[in-house]
Scaffold this motif. Structure first.
Motif, PDB file in Angstrom:
ATOM      1  N   LEU A  18      22.810  54.191  53.922  1.00 42.47           N
ATOM      2  CA  LEU A  18      23.690  53.088  53.543  1.00 42.47           C
ATOM      3  C   LEU A  18      24.042  53.137  52.059  1.00 42.47           C
ATOM      4  CD1 LEU A  18      22.155  50.112  55.570  1.00 42.47           C
ATOM      5  CD2 LEU A  18      24.430  51.093  55.872  1.00 42.47           C
ATOM      6  N   LEU A  19      23.070  53.470  51.224  1.00 44.61           N
ATOM      7  CA  LEU A  19      23.326  53.579  49.789  1.00 44.61           C
ATOM      8  C   LEU A  19      24.319  54.689  49.483  1.00 44.61           C
ATOM      9  CD1 LEU A  19      19.769  53.030  48.237  1.00 44.61           C
ATOM     10  CD2 LEU A  19      21.742  51.494  48.102  1.00 44.61           C
ATOM     11  N   VAL A  20      24.167  55.818  50.159  1.00 42.05           N
ATOM     12  CA  VAL A  20      25.103  56.930  49.954  1.00 42.05           C
ATOM     13  C   VAL A  20      26.504  56.528  50.402  1.00 42.05           C
ATOM     14  CG1 VAL A  20      25.665  59.298  50.596  1.00 42.05           C
ATOM     15  CG2 VAL A  20      23.293  58.656  50.161  1.00 42.05           C
ATOM     16  N   GLY A  21      26.594  55.875  51.569  1.00 45.06           N
ATOM     17  CA  GLY A  21      27.898  55.434  52.055  1.00 45.06           C
ATOM     18  C   GLY A  21      28.567  54.441  51.124  1.00 45.06           C
ATOM     19  N   LEU A  22      27.793  53.508  50.594  1.00 47.34           N
ATOM     20  CA  LEU A  22      28.345  52.534  49.650  1.00 47.34           C
ATOM     21  C   LEU A  22      28.810  53.207  48.362  1.00 47.34           C
ATOM     22  CD1 LEU A  22      25.854  49.551  50.088  1.00 47.34           C
ATOM     23  CD2 LEU A  22      28.241  49.660  50.835  1.00 47.34           C
ATOM     24  N   ALA A  23      28.052  54.194  47.910  1.00 52.36           N
ATOM     25  CA  ALA A  23      28.449  54.910  46.689  1.00 52.36           C
ATOM     26  C   ALA A  23      29.785  55.622  46.878  1.00 52.36           C
ATOM     27  CB  ALA A  23      27.364  55.918  46.301  1.00 52.36           C
ATOM     28  N   VAL A  24      30.012  56.184  48.077  1.00 53.49           N
ATOM     29  CA  VAL A  24      31.281  56.863  48.345  1.00 53.49           C
ATOM     30  C   VAL A  24      32.427  55.847  48.423  1.00 53.49           C
ATOM     31  CG1 VAL A  24      32.548  58.260  50.026  1.00 53.49           C
ATOM     32  CG2 VAL A  24      30.168  58.790  49.517  1.00 53.49           C
ATOM     33  N   LEU A  25      32.145  54.671  48.992  1.00 52.88           N
ATOM     34  CA  LEU A  25      33.195  53.660  49.167  1.00 52.88           C
ATOM     35  C   LEU A  25      33.465  52.862  47.901  1.00 52.88           C
ATOM     36  CD1 LEU A  25      32.271  52.236  52.687  1.00 52.88           C
ATOM     37  CD2 LEU A  25      34.173  53.735  52.121  1.00 52.88           C
ATOM     38  N   LEU A  26      32.554  52.907  46.934  1.00 52.12           N
ATOM     39  CA  LEU A  26      32.684  52.081  45.736  1.00 52.12           C
ATOM     40  C   LEU A  26      33.981  52.331  44.967  1.00 52.12           C
ATOM     41  CD1 LEU A  26      31.193  49.880  44.208  1.00 52.12           C
ATOM     42  CD2 LEU A  26      30.080  51.650  42.838  1.00 52.12           C
ATOM     43  N   PRO A  27      34.389  53.588  44.740  1.00 50.74           N
ATOM     44  CA  PRO A  27      35.671  53.784  44.040  1.00 50.74           C
ATOM     45  C   PRO A  27      36.852  53.151  44.762  1.00 50.74           C
ATOM     46  CG  PRO A  27      34.401  55.805  44.044  1.00 50.74           C
ATOM     47  CD  PRO A  27      33.697  54.866  44.963  1.00 50.74           C
ATOM     48  N   LEU A  28      36.885  53.259  46.095  1.00 50.59           N
ATOM     49  CA  LEU A  28      37.971  52.659  46.853  1.00 50.59           C
ATOM     50  C   LEU A  28      37.945  51.138  46.719  1.00 50.59           C
ATOM     51  CD1 LEU A  28      40.303  52.903  48.866  1.00 50.59           C
ATOM     52  CD2 LEU A  28      38.606  52.921  50.713  1.00 50.59           C
ATOM     53  N   LEU A  29      36.757  50.551  46.797  1.00 55.32           N
ATOM     54  CA  LEU A  29      36.628  49.102  46.655  1.00 55.32           C
ATOM     55  C   LEU A  29      37.088  48.644  45.278  1.00 55.32           C
ATOM     56  CD1 LEU A  29      35.622  46.331  47.618  1.00 55.32           C
ATOM     57  CD2 LEU A  29      33.331  46.976  46.814  1.00 55.32           C
ATOM     58  N   TYR A  30      36.716  49.379  44.268  1.00 51.39           N
ATOM     59  CA  TYR A  30      37.084  48.976  42.920  1.00 51.39           C
ATOM     60  C   TYR A  30      38.592  49.091  42.696  1.00 51.39           C
ATOM     61  CZ  TYR A  30      36.455  47.972  38.021  1.00 51.39           C
ATOM     62  OH  TYR A  30      36.512  47.365  36.795  1.00 51.39           O
ATOM     63  N   LEU A  31      39.226  50.097  43.293  1.00 53.57           N
ATOM     64  CA  LEU A  31      40.680  50.204  43.186  1.00 53.57           C
ATOM     65  C   LEU A  31      41.358  48.989  43.794  1.00 53.57           C
ATOM     66  CD1 LEU A  31      41.634  53.921  43.963  1.00 53.57           C
ATOM     67  CD2 LEU A  31      41.936  52.682  41.822  1.00 53.57           C
ATOM     68  N   VAL A  32      40.850  48.522  44.930  1.00 53.95           N
ATOM     69  CA  VAL A  32      41.418  47.333  45.568  1.00 53.95           C
ATOM     70  C   VAL A  32      41.265  46.118  44.657  1.00 53.95           C
ATOM     71  CG1 VAL A  32      41.210  45.761  47.536  1.00 53.95           C
ATOM     72  CG2 VAL A  32      41.048  48.229  47.888  1.00 53.95           C
ATOM     73  N   LEU A  33      40.085  45.947  44.082  1.00 55.43           N
ATOM     74  CA  LEU A  33      39.851  44.811  43.191  1.00 55.43           C
ATOM     75  C   LEU A  33      40.728  44.902  41.948  1.00 55.43           C
ATOM     76  CD1 LEU A  33      35.948  44.536  43.413  1.00 55.43           C
ATOM     77  CD2 LEU A  33      37.663  43.127  44.578  1.00 55.43           C
ATOM     78  N   ARG A  34      40.886  46.092  41.403  1.00 55.38           N
ATOM     79  CA  ARG A  34      41.710  46.253  40.214  1.00 55.38           C
ATOM     80  C   ARG A  34      43.177  45.980  40.525  1.00 55.38           C
ATOM     81  NH1 ARG A  34      41.173  45.983  34.785  1.00 55.38           N
ATOM     82  NH2 ARG A  34      42.735  47.249  33.723  1.00 55.38           N
ATOM     83  N   ALA A  35      43.652  46.475  41.653  1.00 51.95           N
ATOM     84  CA  ALA A  35      45.046  46.258  42.023  1.00 51.95           C
ATOM     85  C   ALA A  35      45.327  44.779  42.305  1.00 51.95           C
ATOM     86  CB  ALA A  35      45.399  47.102  43.249  1.00 51.95           C
ATOM     87  N   ALA A  36      44.308  44.053  42.779  1.00 49.01           N
ATOM     88  CA  ALA A  36      44.486  42.626  43.083  1.00 49.01           C
ATOM     89  C   ALA A  36      44.645  41.774  41.832  1.00 49.01           C
ATOM     90  CB  ALA A  36      43.293  42.124  43.900  1.00 49.01           C
ATOM     91  N   GLN A  37      44.433  42.342  40.666  1.00 51.33           N
ATOM     92  CA  GLN A  37      44.586  41.584  39.424  1.00 51.33           C
ATOM     93  C   GLN A  37      46.043  41.359  39.052  1.00 51.33           C
ATOM     94  OE1 GLN A  37      42.387  43.655  36.410  1.00 51.33           O
ATOM     95  NE2 GLN A  37      40.394  43.195  37.322  1.00 51.33           N
ATOM     96  N   ALA A  38      46.951  41.998  39.753  1.00 51.12           N
ATOM     97  CA  ALA A  38      48.370  41.833  39.456  1.00 51.12           C
ATOM     98  C   ALA A  38      48.832  40.431  39.838  1.00 51.12           C
ATOM     99  CB  ALA A  38      49.191  42.880  40.199  1.00 51.12           C
ATOM    100  N   GLU A  39      49.625  39.821  38.991  1.00 51.12           N
ATOM    101  CA  GLU A  39      50.238  38.526  39.299  1.00 51.12           C
ATOM    102  C   GLU A  39      51.254  38.710  40.423  1.00 51.12           C
ATOM    103  OE1 GLU A  39      49.344  35.697  38.049  1.00 51.12           O
ATOM    104  OE2 GLU A  39      47.894  36.547  36.632  1.00 51.12           O
ATOM    105  N   PRO A  40      51.543  37.627  41.183  1.00 49.20           N
ATOM    106  CA  PRO A  40      52.492  37.767  42.298  1.00 49.20           C
ATOM    107  C   PRO A  40      53.832  38.374  41.898  1.00 49.20           C
ATOM    108  CG  PRO A  40      51.353  35.668  42.433  1.00 49.20           C
ATOM    109  CD  PRO A  40      50.931  36.296  41.145  1.00 49.20           C
ATOM    110  N   ALA A  41      54.386  37.904  40.777  1.00 49.49           N
ATOM    111  CA  ALA A  41      55.676  38.453  40.339  1.00 49.49           C
ATOM    112  C   ALA A  41      55.531  39.923  39.949  1.00 49.49           C
ATOM    113  CB  ALA A  41      56.223  37.647  39.163  1.00 49.49           C
TER     114      ALA A  41
END
Length: 522
Positions: A18-41
């Motif tokens: 599970l730790l290995v799987g989470l480590a692989v998915l972490l970059p993808l998760l962080y990209l989603v969180l970073r992209a969500a910082q955009a304002e609606p406009a």
């Protein structure tokens, strides 16, 4: 033989997986969180940019073009080296696979050194040959250096076909072309899908070739956003769009393979095909085989030798820098190969010994990291390290971790194959003698896995030495490797300075490819 489905998964093994799987998915998760910082406009403006449509068109055009061109090259070459009376098939096969040892950006260096003004082709032909640039340049270079993925899959499939199927079709009145189209080609679909998937992932994730030939794709745009404008929200969205494309490839391949069954249903063993006589077609066959050998091997090596002879003093004076780049490449790739093998062990063991939907899901997470384009993967790790663990930013440890996680899928395959051949009863016998589960594994099973572990480490080492985007963005300040030196010098048209680094990386990669081929024959 695998373990029973009723056996509970050991909690320590599950926790590690599970730790290995989470480590692989972490970059993808962080990209989603970073992209969500955009304002609606801002989000509407980012997604609906006209430039995104242009990048999508360029990326898809390159993807479709490379797949079509590699198929036109790999399919006849696989048939010639597997089904005809061609002499020296093993030698030809090795030569046709060796382009895997030449990174695409080294191939561009080779063509740049050979073409244009002052290229060695001008000395040979008397006029300058045009340099590969734009779409056609990217198409030609990527096709030459990725077709072996499809060639190897198709050749293996052709060697495994039952000759009785084709003989039955001929007995029904089908001509040779109809036999190939109706009988042989449908049997090659799994090999085609697998090769197309690998080529597609490489094309979508390529950064070095498209950057040097100046053809804008998603990967090139992500690099420009990061290095020039520092618009990291837009870069994150571009990365997610690129990941969506790679995910679509994975979904399409799984969809095409769903419910596909091509196994024999009759009695008896499969019959081997009698070699087809080339006859008058031997000259066109040799000409076709010469295309990738000349383009992907002879041209780059000749360019390297040409520039070496033109400026020999450059390498003598810069020997310290060359050795430093070689040491840095090994210093990052060797521990990454070891870490990847260690991370792959629990995932492969869980999938083989405790097959279940959960174990299969955890094992497939490794392919998500591999499917994530390297530039997007590196960008995500940069975001994560700056926000979560800033002390890791631009350190060798982060680069090693990135290599290990990104190439984890390459490490799993050989270890999983070795586990299928290791009888589980050996561990059961060891436990009956009083050994704990971990001790039983290392006493009874691990000695049978060492070939698979070494093969997985060699694959990751080869990929890490050639890798450019991860190294370029994640390496410590001033930490140059063979790949970054080649890219840096070639992008500035300093071909003489790039030559020794290109030679070293080709020799390194060729040695590892030869080692893997020899292990495969065993």
């Amino acid at each position: 033989m695998v373990a029973s489905l009723s056996r509970p998964i050991p909690k320590p093994l599950l926790a590690v997986a599970l730790l290995v799987g989470l480590a692989v998915l972490l970059p993808l998760l962080y990209l989603v969180l970073r992209a969500a910082q955009a304002e609606p406009a801002q989000l509407v403006e980012i997604v609906l940019r006209q430039r995104n449509l242009q990048l999508l068109g360029n990326t898809l055009a390159l993807l479709v073009g490379v797949i079509a061109l590699t198929t036109a090259l790999a399919l006849p070459l696989a048939w010639i080296t597997s089904r005809t009376n061609l002499r020296g098939k093993r030698l030809w096969t090795v030569l046709l696979v060796l382009p895997l040892a030449v990174p695409g950006y080294v191939g561009v260096f080779g063509f740049f050194g050979a073409t244009g003004a002052n290229g060695w082709l001008e000395d040979l032909l008397g006029f300058p040959w045009p340099r590969p640039t734009g779409y056609l340049g990217a198409l030609g270079v990527l096709s030459l250096f990725t077709y072996p993925y499809l060639f190897l899959n198709l050749r293996a499939a052709l060697l495994g076909l039952d000759a009785g199927l084709e003989e039955s079709a001929r007995s029904l009145g089908y001509r040779n072309f109809e036999v190939f189209w109706r009988v042989v080609l449908p049997q090659l679909r799994p090999a085609l899908y697998a090769g197309w998937l690998l080529i597609g992932l490489h094309v979508l994730g390529d950064f070095g070739v498209v950057s040097l030939v100046r053809f804008e794709t998603f990967s090139y745009a992500i690099y420009l956003q990061y290095s020039a404008s520092f618009d990291r929200v837009y870069a994150a969205w571009l990365s997610l769009l690129l990941i969506l494309l790679t995910g679509s490839l994975l979904w399409l391949e799984a969809r095409l393979l769903k419910n596909l069954s091509l196994s024999r249903v009759g009695l008896g063993s499969a019959r081997r095909q009698n070699p087809v006589k080339l006859g008058r077609w031997w000259l066109p066959a040799l000409a076709l085989m010469a295309v990738p050998i000349v383009g992907a091997l002879l041209v780059p090596l000749t360019s390297i030798v040409y520039w070496t002879l033109q400026h020999p003093s450059t390498y003598v004076n810069g020997l310290a820098g060359i050795l430093e780049a070689l040491r840095n490449s090994v210093q990052a790739a060797a521990p990454a190969a070891l870490v990847a093998a260690l991370l792959a062990l629990p995932l492969a063991y869980l999938g083989v010994r405790y097959p279940s939907p959960l174990s299969r899901l955890l094992e497939r997470t490794a392919y998500i990291g591999y499917a994530t384009p390297p530039l997007a993967f590196a960008l995500a790790l940069i975001f994560f390290s700056l926000r979560g663990v800033p002390f890791l930013y631009q350190t060798l440890a982060l680069l090693i971790l990135a290599f290990a996680l990104h190439f984890l899928a390459e490490a799993i395959g050989p270890i999983r194959s070795a586990l299928y051949q290791a009888p589980p009863r050996l561990e059961e016998a060891a436990r009956s003698l009083g050994y704990k589960p971990l001790q039983a594994f290392f006493k009874a099973t691990f000695p049978l896995l060492w070939r698979g572990v070494l093969a997985s480490m060699a694959l990751v080492f080869l990929s890490a030495v050639k890798e450019l985007p991860l190294t370029f963005l994640l390496a410590p300040v001033g930490y140059s490797t063979l790949s970054t030196r080649i890219w840096g010098y070639t992008s500035e048209a300093m071909f003489a300075e790039a030559a020794p680094y290109a030679l070293l990386i080709v020799l390194f990669s060729a040695g590892l490819v030869g080692l893997l081929l020899s292990q495969e024959r065993r």
